[in-house]
Motif scaffolding. Sequence first.
Motif, PDB file in Angstrom:
ATOM      1  N   ARG A  40      -0.192   0.524  10.408  1.00 51.03           N
ATOM      2  CA  ARG A  40       0.215  -0.546  11.328  1.00 51.03           C
ATOM      3  C   ARG A  40       0.994  -1.661  10.624  1.00 51.03           C
ATOM      4  NH1 ARG A  40      -3.814   0.029  15.575  1.00 51.03           N
ATOM      5  NH2 ARG A  40      -3.220  -1.942  16.559  1.00 51.03           N
ATOM      6  N   VAL A  41       1.322  -1.465   9.346  1.00 51.47           N
ATOM      7  CA  VAL A  41       2.085  -2.478   8.629  1.00 51.47           C
ATOM      8  C   VAL A  41       3.540  -2.422   9.078  1.00 51.47           C
ATOM      9  CG1 VAL A  41       2.953  -3.154   6.350  1.00 51.47           C
ATOM     10  CG2 VAL A  41       0.564  -2.480   6.619  1.00 51.47           C
ATOM     11  N   PRO A  42       4.142  -3.549   9.486  1.00 49.32           N
ATOM     12  CA  PRO A  42       5.551  -3.532   9.906  1.00 49.32           C
ATOM     13  C   PRO A  42       6.443  -2.991   8.798  1.00 49.32           C
ATOM     14  CG  PRO A  42       4.513  -5.624  10.481  1.00 49.32           C
ATOM     15  CD  PRO A  42       3.539  -4.882   9.628  1.00 49.32           C
ATOM     16  N   HIS A  43       7.430  -2.213   9.178  1.00 49.42           N
ATOM     17  CA  HIS A  43       8.313  -1.570   8.196  1.00 49.42           C
ATOM     18  C   HIS A  43       9.363  -2.554   7.691  1.00 49.42           C
ATOM     19  CE1 HIS A  43      10.702   1.503   6.216  1.00 49.42           C
ATOM     20  NE2 HIS A  43      11.773   1.007   6.821  1.00 49.42           N
ATOM     21  N   CYS A  44       9.596  -2.535   6.379  1.00 46.91           N
ATOM     22  CA  CYS A  44      10.723  -3.240   5.780  1.00 46.91           C
ATOM     23  C   CYS A  44      10.855  -2.769   4.343  1.00 46.91           C
ATOM     24  CB  CYS A  44      10.559  -4.771   5.844  1.00 46.91           C
ATOM     25  SG  CYS A  44       9.339  -5.452   4.719  1.00 46.91           S
ATOM     26  N   GLU A  45      11.925  -3.181   3.671  1.00 45.24           N
ATOM     27  CA  GLU A  45      12.129  -2.780   2.286  1.00 45.24           C
ATOM     28  C   GLU A  45      10.983  -3.306   1.423  1.00 45.24           C
ATOM     29  OE1 GLU A  45      15.587  -3.035  -1.199  1.00 45.24           O
ATOM     30  OE2 GLU A  45      15.796  -4.132   0.695  1.00 45.24           O
ATOM     31  N   THR A  46      10.485  -2.450   0.543  1.00 46.77           N
ATOM     32  CA  THR A  46       9.288  -2.790  -0.221  1.00 46.77           C
ATOM     33  C   THR A  46       9.517  -2.526  -1.700  1.00 46.77           C
ATOM     34  OG1 THR A  46       7.916  -2.166   1.678  1.00 46.77           O
ATOM     35  CG2 THR A  46       6.800  -2.409  -0.436  1.00 46.77           C
ATOM     36  N   ARG A  47       9.487  -3.604  -2.491  1.00 44.78           N
ATOM     37  CA  ARG A  47       9.692  -3.472  -3.934  1.00 44.78           C
ATOM     38  C   ARG A  47       8.482  -3.905  -4.740  1.00 44.78           C
ATOM     39  NH1 ARG A  47      15.783  -6.163  -4.345  1.00 44.78           N
ATOM     40  NH2 ARG A  47      16.880  -4.575  -3.093  1.00 44.78           N
ATOM     41  N   ARG A  48       7.760  -4.930  -4.272  1.00 45.91           N
ATOM     42  CA  ARG A  48       6.597  -5.446  -5.002  1.00 45.91           C
ATOM     43  C   ARG A  48       5.385  -5.443  -4.083  1.00 45.91           C
ATOM     44  NH1 ARG A  48       7.151  -8.050  -9.600  1.00 45.91           N
ATOM     45  NH2 ARG A  48       5.489  -9.510  -9.171  1.00 45.91           N
ATOM     46  N   VAL A  49       4.373  -4.647  -4.473  1.00 47.41           N
ATOM     47  CA  VAL A  49       3.167  -4.462  -3.665  1.00 47.41           C
ATOM     48  C   VAL A  49       1.955  -4.841  -4.510  1.00 47.41           C
ATOM     49  CG1 VAL A  49       1.740  -2.799  -2.421  1.00 47.41           C
ATOM     50  CG2 VAL A  49       4.239  -2.605  -2.357  1.00 47.41           C
ATOM     51  N   PHE A  50       1.057  -5.616  -3.913  1.00 42.06           N
ATOM     52  CA  PHE A  50      -0.177  -6.005  -4.586  1.00 42.06           C
ATOM     53  C   PHE A  50      -1.368  -5.521  -3.764  1.00 42.06           C
ATOM     54  CE2 PHE A  50       3.033  -8.996  -5.967  1.00 42.06           C
ATOM     55  CZ  PHE A  50       2.833  -9.043  -7.343  1.00 42.06           C
ATOM     56  N   ASP A  51      -2.299  -4.863  -4.448  1.00 39.79           N
ATOM     57  CA  ASP A  51      -3.519  -4.360  -3.822  1.00 39.79           C
ATOM     58  C   ASP A  51      -4.685  -5.215  -4.317  1.00 39.79           C
ATOM     59  OD1 ASP A  51      -5.404  -2.862  -2.519  1.00 39.79           O
ATOM     60  OD2 ASP A  51      -5.241  -1.103  -3.830  1.00 39.79           O
ATOM     61  N   LEU A  52      -5.108  -6.172  -3.487  1.00 35.76           N
ATOM     62  CA  LEU A  52      -6.145  -7.123  -3.891  1.00 35.76           C
ATOM     63  C   LEU A  52      -7.524  -6.514  -3.691  1.00 35.76           C
ATOM     64  CD1 LEU A  52      -4.808 -10.516  -2.488  1.00 35.76           C
ATOM     65  CD2 LEU A  52      -4.199  -9.301  -4.581  1.00 35.76           C
ATOM     66  N   GLY A  53      -8.373  -6.615  -4.718  1.00 31.93           N
ATOM     67  CA  GLY A  53      -9.691  -5.985  -4.659  1.00 31.93           C
ATOM     68  C   GLY A  53      -9.545  -4.481  -4.606  1.00 31.93           C
ATOM     69  N   CYS A  54      -8.730  -3.956  -5.522  1.00 32.60           N
ATOM     70  CA  CYS A  54      -8.333  -2.543  -5.442  1.00 32.60           C
ATOM     71  C   CYS A  54      -9.474  -1.577  -5.703  1.00 32.60           C
ATOM     72  CB  CYS A  54      -7.205  -2.263  -6.429  1.00 32.60           C
ATOM     73  SG  CYS A  54      -7.648  -2.500  -8.169  1.00 32.60           S
ATOM     74  N   GLY A  55     -10.593  -2.044  -6.296  1.00 35.69           N
ATOM     75  CA  GLY A  55     -11.710  -1.161  -6.561  1.00 35.69           C
ATOM     76  C   GLY A  55     -11.308   0.012  -7.439  1.00 35.69           C
ATOM     77  N   PRO A  56     -11.771   1.225  -7.116  1.00 35.06           N
ATOM     78  CA  PRO A  56     -11.471   2.382  -7.958  1.00 35.06           C
ATOM     79  C   PRO A  56     -10.082   2.970  -7.743  1.00 35.06           C
ATOM     80  CG  PRO A  56     -12.823   3.067  -6.127  1.00 35.06           C
ATOM     81  CD  PRO A  56     -12.698   1.570  -6.018  1.00 35.06           C
ATOM     82  N   GLY A  57      -9.256   2.294  -6.944  1.00 41.41           N
ATOM     83  CA  GLY A  57      -7.862   2.688  -6.841  1.00 41.41           C
ATOM     84  C   GLY A  57      -7.523   3.660  -5.735  1.00 41.41           C
ATOM     85  N   ASN A  58      -8.470   3.950  -4.832  1.00 41.58           N
ATOM     86  CA  ASN A  58      -8.139   4.875  -3.747  1.00 41.58           C
ATOM     87  C   ASN A  58      -7.076   4.286  -2.817  1.00 41.58           C
ATOM     88  OD1 ASN A  58     -10.455   3.167  -3.315  1.00 41.58           O
ATOM     89  ND2 ASN A  58     -10.811   4.160  -1.356  1.00 41.58           N
ATOM     90  N   SER A  59      -7.159   2.979  -2.544  1.00 38.99           N
ATOM     91  CA  SER A  59      -6.114   2.347  -1.728  1.00 38.99           C
ATOM     92  C   SER A  59      -4.818   2.184  -2.519  1.00 38.99           C
ATOM     93  CB  SER A  59      -6.599   0.989  -1.212  1.00 38.99           C
ATOM     94  OG  SER A  59      -7.019   0.143  -2.274  1.00 38.99           O
ATOM     95  N   THR A  60      -4.909   1.933  -3.822  1.00 32.52           N
ATOM     96  CA  THR A  60      -3.711   1.793  -4.652  1.00 32.52           C
ATOM     97  C   THR A  60      -2.934   3.106  -4.693  1.00 32.52           C
ATOM     98  OG1 THR A  60      -5.097   0.373  -6.044  1.00 32.52           O
ATOM     99  CG2 THR A  60      -2.877   0.833  -6.823  1.00 32.52           C
TER     100      THR A  60
END
Length: 270
Positions: A40-60
Amino acid sequence: MSPAFAEAIDAKNALNDWNSALYLKFEAERTRAARDLLARVPHCETRRVFDLGCGPGNSTRLLAMSFPGADIVGIDRSDNMLSVARACTPTATFIKEDIADWRPSEPADLIFANAALHFLPDHRRLMTRLVSYLRPGGRLAVQMPNNTHELSHAAMRMVAADGLWAPRLLPVAKSIMTLGPIEEYYNLLVPLSSKFDIWQTVYVHPLDGPDGVVEWFEGSGLRPFLDLLDEDERVEFLSCYRARLAQAYPRQPDGKVLLRYPRMFLALQK
């Protein structure tokens, strides 16, 4: 944050840290919410992404697959989780930092926080600050468990209040963060957004009886309680917790119990 809750957090980091093996036992179920959020994230050009509270990295890992040309950075305060995350997604960069104090060196295209912000006592103010870290058109995507009033969590609080450990555990139980109503987050963030979406989903997870429910939360929601107990007390606490779960969750004809797990989602574009 109360002193008792802060003590629980410090004990978690110093003694046991977050248990990635227990957390990842239900990796598919936990990642499902991250997938639903990202969809559901709106689409746009994506160059820098931050995963806050990434835990063991499954979302990363999910973010790295979705944005193969972007710089992906995972942020977490747990050494145990970060070591697993680095092995899980070697193409990403991982940094040990408290997300309450984090700020990017450059404006972000996407800040993603899956099951992390609800741990922070001032997550509402943090969300507005996170929007300020986005470039124009950048996106913030947040998922927070909204299960404080579920039977699983009520049982934790009742066990915490019933035993010699009560003076240590009751302040923790009282300090657990509760989400506000959806209208509160809507009114807070809509003025900062060009696009805004908010919703709640109740997931239902069939688990292997009370032991399955214990295993689900032993790597997450039970940590602030268990990390203030010695080994014998932990065994007794979990035994009492299982007994309450057995009363709260009747077995289905196939032997499973059904764990309700409400989650709140929001996705916005600046």
